[in-house]
Write an enzyme that holds these catalytic residues in place. Structure first.
Site, PDB file in Angstrom:
ATOM      1  N   LYS A  44      -7.286  13.883   4.966  1.00 47.76           N
ATOM      2  CA  LYS A  44      -6.499  12.648   4.898  1.00 47.76           C
ATOM      3  C   LYS A  44      -5.488  12.691   6.033  1.00 47.76           C
ATOM      4  CE  LYS A  44      -5.477  13.828   0.580  1.00 47.76           C
ATOM      5  NZ  LYS A  44      -5.687  12.620  -0.212  1.00 47.76           N
ATOM      6  N   ARG A  45      -4.777  11.563   6.261  1.00 45.93           N
ATOM      7  CA  ARG A  45      -3.708  11.597   7.258  1.00 45.93           C
ATOM      8  C   ARG A  45      -2.796  12.792   6.971  1.00 45.93           C
ATOM      9  NH1 ARG A  45      -0.015   7.566   6.366  1.00 45.93           N
ATOM     10  NH2 ARG A  45      -1.035   6.923   4.444  1.00 45.93           N
ATOM     11  N   LYS A  65       2.008  14.130   1.505  1.00 40.12           N
ATOM     12  CA  LYS A  65       0.696  14.536   1.001  1.00 40.12           C
ATOM     13  C   LYS A  65       0.620  16.050   0.799  1.00 40.12           C
ATOM     14  CE  LYS A  65      -1.616  10.618   3.266  1.00 40.12           C
ATOM     15  NZ  LYS A  65      -2.400   9.895   2.248  1.00 40.12           N
ATOM     16  N   HIS A  71       0.795  -1.229   0.000  1.00 41.53           N
ATOM     17  CA  HIS A  71       0.000   0.000   0.000  1.00 41.53           C
ATOM     18  C   HIS A  71       0.828   1.279   0.000  1.00 41.53           C
ATOM     19  CE1 HIS A  71      -4.038  -1.685   0.684  1.00 41.53           C
ATOM     20  NE2 HIS A  71      -3.366  -2.654   1.283  1.00 41.53           N
ATOM     21  N   LYS A  75     -13.949   8.937  -3.870  1.00 43.88           N
ATOM     22  CA  LYS A  75     -15.190   9.297  -3.166  1.00 43.88           C
ATOM     23  C   LYS A  75     -15.634  10.704  -3.532  1.00 43.88           C
ATOM     24  CE  LYS A  75     -13.328   6.428   0.446  1.00 43.88           C
ATOM     25  NZ  LYS A  75     -12.370   6.470   1.571  1.00 43.88           N
ATOM     26  N   THR A 120      -7.888   7.034  -1.982  1.00 47.36           N
ATOM     27  CA  THR A 120      -9.240   6.557  -2.259  1.00 47.36           C
ATOM     28  C   THR A 120     -10.254   7.664  -2.021  1.00 47.36           C
ATOM     29  OG1 THR A 120      -9.185   5.593  -0.051  1.00 47.36           O
ATOM     30  CG2 THR A 120      -8.932   4.079  -1.896  1.00 47.36           C
TER      31      THR A 120
END
Ligand code: 26W
Length: 812
Positions: free
Chosen positions: A543-544, A549, A351, A655, A651
Site C-alpha cells: 500500500k502507499r 499505515k 476518503h 482483495k 480495499t
C-alpha cells in the site's frame, strides 16, 4: 456482431498489424503484436460503446458523471478480453500465429493515472458501472508521466518519470472535436450590473476516451481523459529570430498542467500548478456535461433531472462553483435557481480523515487564478451563513467554524466544507469511517444537514481481483460454485462455507495457493535475485507508504522475531517471507525513511546466515495494479495495521480475503466489516480500538512508559535508533520512531501485535485449520463486490436506473 472465433480474430490482428500499424508480421516485435491485438480487441468494445451511447440517447437516460483526479485502471487488454468473453479465442489466435500469448500480454504497461486506493476504487467502480449497465461516464486527467516510477537504489526510493504514454498504442480514442477552452487569471468586472470574468490566460483541454467494457459484453462506458494543449502559444516571431527556447516557453508552461499526478506542492509554484490542474479537470468536464445535456435536451434548467455529478474526494470540488459560473454567467439562470440545481446535482465521497487531504486553498491564490470562482464561493458562503443566522440556532463560534473561509491562519478556502454545503449526499467509505466523519471532521455539518450523511462501504471488482489476477482460483470457483456466475453474483461464494472443512476441497485450494506463491517467487527471483521458500508463510503489506499505515510496526515485529530466533535458534520457528511494496509521496521525508529502514533491515537479516531463511524480507519496487495482481493471490497473511481511526476503508484487505489470505489488523476501516463477515476465528484483530486510542490521547500518551515496561520493545527501539541496521550511519533512524511523540501509537500496540503474530504462527502450523480459515474468508467476501457498492450509490445517492434488456439487448 456475433462472438468472433479464433480464426476471425487472428485475421483481424494480422490486418491491424499490416494495415493500421504498417508492420511486416515477419519483423513484428512482441510489443507490436500486442498493439495489433489491442486494436482488434478495441473493435469489439467500440461497437458496444457506440450501441450503449445510442441507447442512452434514445431512451433519455439519466446519467452519472464520476469526477476523479485518479483512475488506477491497470492493464486494459486482458480485462477487455475477459469482459467481452473472447479470452480463449485470442489465446487460440496467438497459438495459431505461433506466439506465446502470456508474453504478448506482459508487454502492456499500466497506465499511470493514479496513486492509491481512491484511484483504484474509481477503476473498480467503472468496471461495475459498465457491468451493471449503468449510464455513466468517468472524467479524469491524462497525465503524461503518471505519478512516478519508483526505483530502489541503495535501499532508497528514487523517482523516475513514468513514461507510460510512450508505448506506441492506439488504445484510447482521440477526440479532436472535443476541445474546451480553460481560462485563468484576469479580473471580474461589473458589466451593466452583471459580473463578468475577463481572464488573461487560456489553455485548451483535449479529450481522449478510454472505453470501459462491462463484464458479459454489450455495455461499454467512456472514461474521458483531458490533456492540456497550449494551442496558439507557439511564438513564430521568436522562432524565426532563432530564440527557440522562448518560442515554446508559454506552450510548455501551460502544458505542464497535465504533466504529472499530484505535482509536489511544497513550493508556491507547485501549489499553483495543483490548483490549476484541479480546475482544468473540472472546467473541461463540467463544460462537457453541459454541452452533452444541450445536445440531448432543449432546456439547461432540467440538468438536475438528467445528470448526477459525483466528486471523488475534495480534489474536484471546484466543479461546484464552475457549474454555478456557467449556469449564471453563460446560461443566464438566476442565482438561487442555479444553487438549487447544484445542490441536487452534486454528491461527494470523503476518503480520508487525514487533515492533509482535506484541501484548503489560500484566498490570494484563488483570487489570482480564478477570481470569478472566488466571488461565487463568497456568495455561496454568504447564502449559507445567512440562512444559518436566520435560523437562530447557532452561535458566532459555530458560524465561524462552518464558514467556507477559514480566517484562523491567513484566509483559506476549505474545499471540504464547500463539498458538503454544495452536495445533497456525503458518504464515507466504510461504516466506522462514516461514523467518525460525522462525529469528527463534519460534526458541525451533521447538525445542520443530518440527512445528507451516509455510508457506502467500498468494494472491489471480482473480475479483476479474481478472474484476471488468479486464474487457478478462477478455475477452482468455476468448478465449485455451479451454474450461476460468481463474477456477477459474488454472494454465491457463500456456498464454499459448507466445504471449507472438506479435505479434498482444501487440497485443491492448497494447490491454487501454491501456484500463486510459485508465480510470485519466480517474479522475486527474476527481478530481485532473492530466492524465497514457497512453503514459508507469505506475510504481505502492500500500500502507499504512510506513517498512519504503520509499515514501521511491521518492521518492529520482524526485528523482534529476528532477535528471538537468534536467542533461541532451535525452537520450532515458522519460516516467513515478509513482502512489502508501495510508493512514498516524493516530498514525504518520513515515508521515504521508512522505505529505507525496511531495506536496511532486509539487507541485514537476509544476509545473516544464522537465520537460515527463517525470515526473508523483500521490498518489491514500483508498486502498481499489475504487481498487486501477482502479489495478492500469493499472500497467506495480509497486514492491515493502521492505527484505529486512521484508515478510511482500505480495499486491499478485501482483495486479499477474496484470494484466501487471512487478515492481521486493527479495528479500523473495512477490517471491522470483514471481521463481522468472516468471524473472529478467521481474522486476527489486535491493538487499541478508536475509543482506546482517543482515551490514551486524552490522558496524555506516554510512549516511553511502554518502552520501559517491555523488554522486547525496548530492544527493538534501541536497535533501530542506535544503528544496528545502518552501521555505516548509526544515527540514520534516530528520528524514525518518534519515541517522544509517536503520534500513531506504535508503542501502545506493539505488545498486542507481537502476541497476535505468535497466534498466527500456531494457526499456520496446522495447515488444515489454516486452509479452512482461508476458504471461509473467500466464502464470506460476497458483500465486498464493487457491484454491491455501485448498486447502493445508484439507489441512495445518484437515483440512476440501469439500461434494461429492452433498451439495450445483450449483444453476445
Ligand atoms: C494530496 C492530496 C491527497 C491526499 C491523499 C490525494 C490523495 C490521497 C490519497 C491517495 C487518497 C486515498 O487514496 N485514500 C484512500 O481511499 C481508499 C478508497 O476509499 C480507502 O480505501 C483508503 O482507506 C484511503 O486511504
Amino acid at each position: 456482431m456475433p462472438k468472433p472465433d479464433a480464426e476471425t480474430i487472428r485475421k483481424s490482428i494480422v490486418y491491424k498489424l499490416i494495415f493500421i500499424l504498417g508492420i511486416d508480421p515477419k519483423d513484428a516485435t512482441e510489443h507490436q503484436w500486442l498493439n495489433a491485438a489491442m486494436l482488434a480487441a478495441r473493435d469489439l468494445i467500440a461497437e458496444d460503446f457506440l450501441k450503449t451511447r445510442r441507447a442512452h440517447i434514445d431512451n433519455g437516460k439519466r446519467m452519472v458523471y464520476y469526477l476523479s483526479m485518479e483512475f488506477l485502471l491497470g492493464r486494459a487488454f486482458v480485462n477487455a478480453l475477459i469482459n467481452e468473453g473472447v479470452y480463449a479465442e485470442f489465446e487460440e489466435a496467438f497459438k495459431q500465429l505461433g506466439k506465446e500469448f502470456s508474453d504478448i500480454c506482459e508487454e502492456e504497461q499500466d497506465p499511470g493515472l493514479g496513486n492509491g486506493g481512491l484511484g483504484r476504487l474509481a477503476a473498480c467502480f467503472l468496471d461495475s458501472l459498465a457491468t451493471l449497465r449503468i449510464p455513466a461516464m468517468g472524467y479524469g486527467i491524462r497525465y503524461q508521466y503518471g505519478m512516478f516510477k519508483q526505483e530502489i537504489v541503495d535501499g532508497q526510493q528514487v523517482e523516475k518519470p513514468d513514461l507510460w504514454l510512450d508505448q506506441d498504442l492506439a488504445w484510447q480514442f482521440a477526440r479532436p472535436n472535443k476541445q474546451y477552452s480553460i481560462k485563468f487569471g484576469g479580473n471580474v468586472q461589473n458589466d451593466n450590473g452583471k459580473k463578468a470574468w475577463h481572464p488573461n490566460e487560456e489553455v485548451s483541454a483535449w479529450a481522449y476516451d478510454e472505453i470501459i467494457p462491462g463484464y458479459g459484453g454489450s455495455v461499454a462506458n467512456p472514461l474521458r481523459l483531458w490533456t492540456a494543449h497550449a494551442g496558439n502559444l507557439f511564438d513564430l516571431d521568436d522562432f524565426n529570430k532563432g530564440d527557440y527556447h522562448s518560442a515554446v516557453r508559454a506552450q510548455n508552461s501551460d502544458e505542464n498542467i497535465t504533466r504529472v499526478l499530484y505535482p509536489n506542492d511544497s513550493t508556491d509554484s507547485g501549489k499553483e500548478l495543483r490548483l490549476k490542474q484541479e480546475y482544468f479537470l473540472v472546467s473541461a468536464s463540467v463544460q462537457d456535461i453541459v454541452a452533452r445535456h444541450k445536445c440531448r435536451f432543449p432546456d439547461i434548467r432540467t440538468l438536475a433531472d438528467e445528470a448526477a455529478i459525483h466528486l471523488n474526494d475534495t480534489h474536484p470540488v471546484l466543479a461546484i462553483p464552475e457549474l454555478m459560473r456557467i449556469l449564471i454567467d453563460e446560461e443566464g439562470i438566476e442565482w438561487t435557481e442555479a444553487w438549487n440545481m447544484c445542490c441536487k446535482i452534486f454528491s461527494y465521497t470523503n476518503h480520508t480523515l487525514m487533515s492533509e487531504a482535506l484541501e484548503t486553498w489560500p484566498v490570494d491564490l484563488m483570487n489570482r487564478l480564478l477570481p470569478r470562482h472566488l466571488d461565487i464561493i463568497y456568495e455561496i458562503n454568504a447564502y449559507f451563513l445567512n440562512a444559518l443566522r436566520a435560523g437562530g440556532n447557532f452561535d458566532d463560534d459555530f458560524i465561524s467554524r462552518v464558514s467556507i473561509i477559514d480566517e484562523s491562519h491567513g484566509r483559506r478556502i476549505r474545499m471540504g466544507w464547500l463539498a458538503v454545503i454544495g452536495s445533497h449526499k456525503i458518504n464515507g467509505v466504510a461504516k466506522i469511517h462514516s461514523d467518525l466523519m460525522v462525529n469528527t471532521i463534519f460534526a458541525d455539518f451533521a447538525k445542520i444537514f443530518p440527512e445528507r450523511f451516509t455510508n457506502v462501504t467500498n468494494g472491489v471488482t471480482p473480475r479483476r481481483w479474481i478472474n484476471i489476477a488468479n486464474p487457478e482460483l478462477t478455475a477452482f470457483l468455476d468448478k465449485h460454485l455451479g451454474e450461476q456466475d460468481w463474477r456477477l453474483h459474488l454472494d454465491n461464494l457463500t456456498k464454499l462455507n459448507k466445504s471449507a472443512a472438506d479435505a479434498k476441497v482444501q487440497a485443491k485450494f492448497s494447490a491454487v495457493k501454491k501456484a500463486a506463491k510459485a508465480r510470485l517467487a519466480k517474479y522475486i527471483e527474476t527481478e530481485l535475485g532473492i530466492t524465497v521458500n514457497t512453503d514459508a508463510l507469505f506475510d504481505v503489506q502492500i500500500k502507499r507508504i504512510h506513517e498512519y499505515k504503520r509499515q514501521a510496526l511491521n518492521v518492529m515485529h520482524i526485528i523482534d522475531r529476528y532477535n528471538k530466533i537468534l536467542e533461541n535458534p532451535d525452537a520450532d520457528w515458522q519460516p516467513r517471507v515478509f513482502i512489502f511494496a508501495g510508493k512514498a509521496a516524493s516530498a514525504y521525508y518520513m515515508a521515504k525513511k521508512i522505505i529505507r529502514l525496511i531495506n536496511d533491515v532486509a539487507r541485514t537479516i537476509n544476509n545473516d546466515t544464522r537465520i537460515r531463511d527463517l525470515i526473508k524480507v523483500v521490498y518489491i519496487p514500483n508498486y502498481s495494479v499489475s504487481l498487486a495482481q501477482i502479489i495478492i493471490p500469493a499472500a497467506d497473511l495480509h497486514e492491515q495495521i493502521s492505527l484505529a481511526g486512521t484508515e478510511a476503508s482500505g480495499t486491499s484487505n478485501m482483495k486479499f480475503a477474496l484470494n484466501g489470505a487471512i487478515c492481521i489488523g486493527t479495528l479500523d476501516g473495512a477490517n471491522v466489516e470483514i471481521l463481522e463477515k468472516v468471524g473472529a476465528d478467521h481474522c486476527y484483530i489486535f491493538g487499541n480500538t478508536v475509543e482506546q486510542v482517543e482515551e490514551i490521547r486524552r490522558k496524555g500518551y506516554d510512549p516511553l512508559g511502554y518502552i520501559e515496561r517491555d523488554h522486547d520493545l525496548r530492544r527493538v527501539v534501541n536497535q533501530i535508533s542506535q544503528g544496528t541496521f545502518s552501521p555505516e550511519e548509526p544515527a540514520r533512524y534516530n528520528d524514525v520512531l518518534q519515541p517522544y511523540g509517536d503520534f500513531y501509537q506504535l508503542m501502545a500496540d506493539f505488545r498486542s501485535y507481537i502476541d497476535t503474530q505468535a497466534k498466527v504462527d500456531a494457526h499456520y502450523a496446522d495447515q488444515a485449520a489454516w486452509r479452512k480459515s482461508a476458504l471461509i474468508n473467500i466464502a464470506n467476501m460476497g458483500f465486498f463486490s464493487s457491484d454491491r457498492s455501485i448498486a447502493e450509490y445508484c439507489r441512495n445517492i445518484w437515483y440512476i436506473e440501469p439500461l434494461s434488456e429492452q433498451e439495450l439487448p445483450a449483444s453476445r
